[in-house]
Design a protein around this motif. Structure first.
Motif, PDB file in Angstrom:
ATOM      1  N   GLU A  74       0.836  -1.209   0.000  1.00  0.00           N
ATOM      2  CA  GLU A  74       0.000   0.000   0.000  1.00  0.00           C
ATOM      3  C   GLU A  74       0.867   1.254   0.000  1.00  0.00           C
ATOM      4  OE1 GLU A  74      -3.268   2.437   2.708  1.00  0.00           O
ATOM      5  OE2 GLU A  74      -2.755   0.375   3.243  1.00  0.00           O
ATOM      6  N   ARG A  75       1.864   1.292   0.855  1.00  0.00           N
ATOM      7  CA  ARG A  75       2.744   2.460   0.931  1.00  0.00           C
ATOM      8  C   ARG A  75       3.492   2.671  -0.383  1.00  0.00           C
ATOM      9  NH1 ARG A  75       5.817   0.578   4.507  1.00  0.00           N
ATOM     10  NH2 ARG A  75       7.818   0.293   3.452  1.00  0.00           N
ATOM     11  N   HIS A  76       4.001   1.606  -0.943  1.00  0.00           N
ATOM     12  CA  HIS A  76       4.760   1.702  -2.189  1.00  0.00           C
ATOM     13  C   HIS A  76       3.876   2.107  -3.367  1.00  0.00           C
ATOM     14  CE1 HIS A  76       8.176  -1.137  -0.618  1.00  0.00           C
ATOM     15  NE2 HIS A  76       8.062  -0.029   0.071  1.00  0.00           N
ATOM     16  N   ASP A  77       2.677   1.517  -3.443  1.00  0.00           N
ATOM     17  CA  ASP A  77       1.759   1.887  -4.528  1.00  0.00           C
ATOM     18  C   ASP A  77       1.436   3.376  -4.479  1.00  0.00           C
ATOM     19  OD1 ASP A  77       1.615  -0.647  -5.572  1.00  0.00           O
ATOM     20  OD2 ASP A  77      -0.422  -1.074  -4.876  1.00  0.00           O
ATOM     21  N   ARG A  78       1.100   3.856  -3.306  1.00  0.00           N
ATOM     22  CA  ARG A  78       0.721   5.266  -3.178  1.00  0.00           C
ATOM     23  C   ARG A  78       1.889   6.183  -3.547  1.00  0.00           C
ATOM     24  NH1 ARG A  78      -4.218   5.946  -1.013  1.00  0.00           N
ATOM     25  NH2 ARG A  78      -5.117   4.259   0.269  1.00  0.00           N
ATOM     26  N   ALA A  79       3.094   5.794  -3.163  1.00  0.00           N
ATOM     27  CA  ALA A  79       4.262   6.618  -3.479  1.00  0.00           C
ATOM     28  C   ALA A  79       4.480   6.704  -4.986  1.00  0.00           C
ATOM     29  CB  ALA A  79       5.503   6.057  -2.791  1.00  0.00           C
ATOM     30  N   MET A  80       4.401   5.575  -5.674  1.00  0.00           N
ATOM     31  CA  MET A  80       4.605   5.589  -7.113  1.00  0.00           C
ATOM     32  C   MET A  80       3.471   6.288  -7.845  1.00  0.00           C
ATOM     33  SD  MET A  80       6.206   5.185  -9.845  1.00  0.00           S
ATOM     34  CE  MET A  80       7.677   4.201  -9.551  1.00  0.00           C
ATOM     35  N   LEU A  81       2.238   6.071  -7.420  1.00  0.00           N
ATOM     36  CA  LEU A  81       1.105   6.726  -8.068  1.00  0.00           C
ATOM     37  C   LEU A  81       1.173   8.235  -7.888  1.00  0.00           C
ATOM     38  CD1 LEU A  81      -1.798   4.246  -7.202  1.00  0.00           C
ATOM     39  CD2 LEU A  81      -0.675   4.584  -9.413  1.00  0.00           C
ATOM     40  N   ASP A  82       1.633   8.672  -6.729  1.00  0.00           N
ATOM     41  CA  ASP A  82       1.788  10.112  -6.508  1.00  0.00           C
ATOM     42  C   ASP A  82       2.867  10.683  -7.419  1.00  0.00           C
ATOM     43  OD1 ASP A  82       1.155  12.542  -4.940  1.00  0.00           O
ATOM     44  OD2 ASP A  82       3.230  12.349  -4.262  1.00  0.00           O
ATOM     45  N   ALA A  83       3.980   9.970  -7.551  1.00  0.00           N
ATOM     46  CA  ALA A  83       5.046  10.422  -8.449  1.00  0.00           C
ATOM     47  C   ALA A  83       4.567  10.422  -9.897  1.00  0.00           C
ATOM     48  CB  ALA A  83       6.277   9.532  -8.294  1.00  0.00           C
ATOM     49  N   ALA A  84       3.841   9.381 -10.291  1.00  0.00           N
ATOM     50  CA  ALA A  84       3.338   9.310 -11.662  1.00  0.00           C
ATOM     51  C   ALA A  84       2.376  10.450 -11.957  1.00  0.00           C
ATOM     52  CB  ALA A  84       2.645   7.961 -11.883  1.00  0.00           C
ATOM     53  N   ARG A  85       1.518  10.759 -11.002  1.00  0.00           N
ATOM     54  CA  ARG A  85       0.582  11.874 -11.190  1.00  0.00           C
ATOM     55  C   ARG A  85       1.331  13.199 -11.319  1.00  0.00           C
ATOM     56  NH1 ARG A  85      -2.206  10.809  -7.205  1.00  0.00           N
ATOM     57  NH2 ARG A  85      -1.179  12.141  -5.676  1.00  0.00           N
ATOM     58  N   SER A  86       2.350  13.380 -10.498  1.00  0.00           N
ATOM     59  CA  SER A  86       3.116  14.625 -10.534  1.00  0.00           C
ATOM     60  C   SER A  86       3.816  14.829 -11.875  1.00  0.00           C
ATOM     61  CB  SER A  86       4.158  14.638  -9.406  1.00  0.00           C
ATOM     62  OG  SER A  86       3.524  14.604  -8.143  1.00  0.00           O
ATOM     63  N   HIS A  87       4.156  13.731 -12.533  1.00  0.00           N
ATOM     64  CA  HIS A  87       4.886  13.822 -13.801  1.00  0.00           C
ATOM     65  C   HIS A  87       3.975  13.599 -15.011  1.00  0.00           C
ATOM     66  CE1 HIS A  87       9.045  14.165 -12.239  1.00  0.00           C
ATOM     67  NE2 HIS A  87       8.519  13.574 -11.177  1.00  0.00           N
ATOM     68  N   GLY A  88       2.685  13.569 -14.801  1.00  0.00           N
ATOM     69  CA  GLY A  88       1.749  13.504 -15.907  1.00  0.00           C
ATOM     70  C   GLY A  88       1.724  12.195 -16.664  1.00  0.00           C
ATOM     71  N   VAL A  89       2.024  11.090 -15.998  1.00  0.00           N
ATOM     72  CA  VAL A  89       1.976   9.782 -16.651  1.00  0.00           C
ATOM     73  C   VAL A  89       0.535   9.479 -17.062  1.00  0.00           C
ATOM     74  CG1 VAL A  89       2.287   7.302 -16.327  1.00  0.00           C
ATOM     75  CG2 VAL A  89       3.986   8.906 -15.444  1.00  0.00           C
ATOM     76  N   GLY A  90       0.339   9.054 -18.298  1.00  0.00           N
ATOM     77  CA  GLY A  90      -1.007   8.872 -18.814  1.00  0.00           C
ATOM     78  C   GLY A  90      -1.595   7.491 -18.653  1.00  0.00           C
ATOM     79  N   ARG A  91      -0.767   6.490 -18.360  1.00  0.00           N
ATOM     80  CA  ARG A  91      -1.268   5.112 -18.278  1.00  0.00           C
ATOM     81  C   ARG A  91      -0.506   4.348 -17.205  1.00  0.00           C
ATOM     82  NH1 ARG A  91      -1.310   2.126 -23.835  1.00  0.00           N
ATOM     83  NH2 ARG A  91      -2.930   3.696 -24.137  1.00  0.00           N
ATOM     84  N   VAL A  92      -1.238   3.631 -16.359  1.00  0.00           N
ATOM     85  CA  VAL A  92      -0.631   2.798 -15.323  1.00  0.00           C
ATOM     86  C   VAL A  92      -1.284   1.423 -15.351  1.00  0.00           C
ATOM     87  CG1 VAL A  92      -0.158   2.483 -12.866  1.00  0.00           C
ATOM     88  CG2 VAL A  92      -0.156   4.797 -13.836  1.00  0.00           C
ATOM     89  N   VAL A  93      -0.463   0.395 -15.405  1.00  0.00           N
ATOM     90  CA  VAL A  93      -0.920  -0.992 -15.313  1.00  0.00           C
ATOM     91  C   VAL A  93      -0.366  -1.560 -14.013  1.00  0.00           C
ATOM     92  CG1 VAL A  93      -0.860  -3.287 -16.358  1.00  0.00           C
ATOM     93  CG2 VAL A  93      -0.991  -1.243 -17.818  1.00  0.00           C
ATOM     94  N   LYS A  94      -1.267  -2.001 -13.143  1.00  0.00           N
ATOM     95  CA  LYS A  94      -0.838  -2.517 -11.838  1.00  0.00           C
ATOM     96  C   LYS A  94      -0.980  -4.036 -11.777  1.00  0.00           C
ATOM     97  CE  LYS A  94      -2.130  -2.741  -6.954  1.00  0.00           C
ATOM     98  NZ  LYS A  94      -0.789  -3.193  -6.521  1.00  0.00           N
ATOM     99  N   LEU A  95       0.078  -4.684 -11.326  1.00  0.00           N
ATOM    100  CA  LEU A  95       0.023  -6.112 -11.057  1.00  0.00           C
ATOM    101  C   LEU A  95      -0.496  -6.304  -9.637  1.00  0.00           C
ATOM    102  CD1 LEU A  95       0.757  -8.863 -12.434  1.00  0.00           C
ATOM    103  CD2 LEU A  95       2.731  -8.893 -10.920  1.00  0.00           C
ATOM    104  N   SER A  96      -1.678  -6.862  -9.514  1.00  0.00           N
ATOM    105  CA  SER A  96      -2.318  -7.076  -8.230  1.00  0.00           C
ATOM    106  C   SER A  96      -2.308  -8.574  -7.924  1.00  0.00           C
ATOM    107  CB  SER A  96      -3.739  -6.491  -8.279  1.00  0.00           C
ATOM    108  OG  SER A  96      -4.394  -6.586  -7.031  1.00  0.00           O
ATOM    109  N   ALA A  97      -3.370  -9.089  -7.327  1.00  0.00           N
ATOM    110  CA  ALA A  97      -3.441 -10.514  -6.987  1.00  0.00           C
ATOM    111  C   ALA A  97      -4.878 -10.982  -7.108  1.00  0.00           C
ATOM    112  CB  ALA A  97      -2.924 -10.763  -5.576  1.00  0.00           C
ATOM    113  N   ILE A  98      -5.066 -12.235  -7.469  1.00  0.00           N
ATOM    114  CA  ILE A  98      -6.393 -12.802  -7.641  1.00  0.00           C
ATOM    115  C   ILE A  98      -7.198 -12.650  -6.345  1.00  0.00           C
ATOM    116  CG2 ILE A  98      -5.666 -15.138  -6.976  1.00  0.00           C
ATOM    117  CD1 ILE A  98      -7.616 -16.183  -9.154  1.00  0.00           C
ATOM    118  N   GLY A  99      -8.466 -12.275  -6.496  1.00  0.00           N
ATOM    119  CA  GLY A  99      -9.345 -12.166  -5.340  1.00  0.00           C
ATOM    120  C   GLY A  99      -9.207 -10.893  -4.546  1.00  0.00           C
ATOM    121  N   THR A 100      -8.450  -9.927  -5.011  1.00  0.00           N
ATOM    122  CA  THR A 100      -8.265  -8.689  -4.248  1.00  0.00           C
ATOM    123  C   THR A 100      -9.617  -8.051  -3.939  1.00  0.00           C
ATOM    124  OG1 THR A 100      -6.078  -8.224  -5.131  1.00  0.00           O
ATOM    125  CG2 THR A 100      -7.336  -6.345  -4.357  1.00  0.00           C
TER     126      THR A 100
END
Length: 280
Positions: A74-100
């Protein structure tokens, strides 16, 4: 430019390779880039170091968000998503887990749920991949098999839709490079339900010799994990997951791999034949 995090792991390495072979510009993020042989621009990045994330994501158009399993996701995802938003990244694909999100008390997917929610709430196009158990997870049996010892089984006869990591990587590449998959959540499984004894039987056929399997109680396995230096919270979560599988909670199949790739998902037997050398 596509940034791949977790670029030296089972899925990340394959994603980098496929993207590079297709002529995409690839940047691979790893905590230790020294000596890397990845066919990409390799950069140092640590999810707990915001400056390194800014450097890694700067100029990227898309991010493949992948992290090692654990309560830190959770901490790592939020950190990267915040950085991606700050730099205007247009597409994010997240590897999650079955049944999340289905039962966070017994699934490692509970670690992924906050990141999934944050991703959906953001401005970037998103795709979420929820793979089942990787065929490559059985590589941890290899030392036992090579030594002539029976395989340790923590999940009884519980069956899963074991998926080839190569299929997961190919689906990730499709989501990173084509707009068709925006706003989609894919549950990725193989074509058949297999238990640990089923997988051992497949390996016996591939290797042409008996292997054997022995059940290990979850509490014993948990103690062994902690003794080996694993975080107690991680060990407890892992054992809850093993019990869930043993009780049949992960016995599901989907057609998502075939739907995205236009071909059937690879079987465990195919994976085992392709990785036979690891067990010999």
């Amino acid at each position: 430019m596509i940034l791949v995090t977790g670029a030296t792991g089972t899925i990340g390495t394959e994603v980098v390779r496929i993207l590079a072979e297709r002529g995409e510009r690839v940047r691979a993020m790893t905590r230790n880039p020294q000596g890397s042989t990845l066919p990409a621009e390799v950069v140092q990045g640590d999810f707990d170091d915001r400056a390194s994330l800014d450097g890694a994501v700067s100029g990227a158009d898309a991010v493949f968000l992948l992290d090692a399993p654990g309560p830190w996701i959770e901490r790592h995802d939020r950190a990267m998503l915040d950085a991606a938003r700050s730099h205007g990244v247009g597409r994010v694909v997240k590897l999650s887990a079955i049944g999340t999100g289905e039962d966070t008390e017994v699934r490692a997917g509970g670690w992924h749920l906050p990141g999934e929610r944050a991703l959906r709430a953001g401005e970037a196009d998103w795709t979420i991949l929820r793979p089942s158990s990787f065929a490559a997870n059985t590589l941890h049996w290899a030392p036992m098999i090579r030594a002539g010892r029976p395989v340790a089984n923590l999940t009884g006869d519980g069956a899963q839709g074991v998926v080839d990591p190569r299929d997961v990587a190919e689906v990730a590449v499709a989501a990173l490079t084509a707009p068709d998959h925006a706003g989609r959540t894919y549950t990725l499984t193989g074509p058949e339900l297999l238990s640990a004894p089923d997988q051992v039987a497949t390996l016996e056929e591939v290797l042409g010799r008996p292997i054997g399997i022995v059940d290990v109680p979850p509490d014993v396995a948990k103690e062994q994990m902690i003794a080996a230096g694993r975080d107690p919270e991680f060990a407890e979560g892992a054992m809850r997951g093993q019990r869930f599988i043993a009780e049949g909670g992960n016995a599901r199949l989907t057609g998502d791999v075939a739907a995205v790739l236009g071909r059937p998902a690879r079987t465990y037997a195919t994976w085992a034949r392709d990785h036979r050398a690891a067990f010999e």
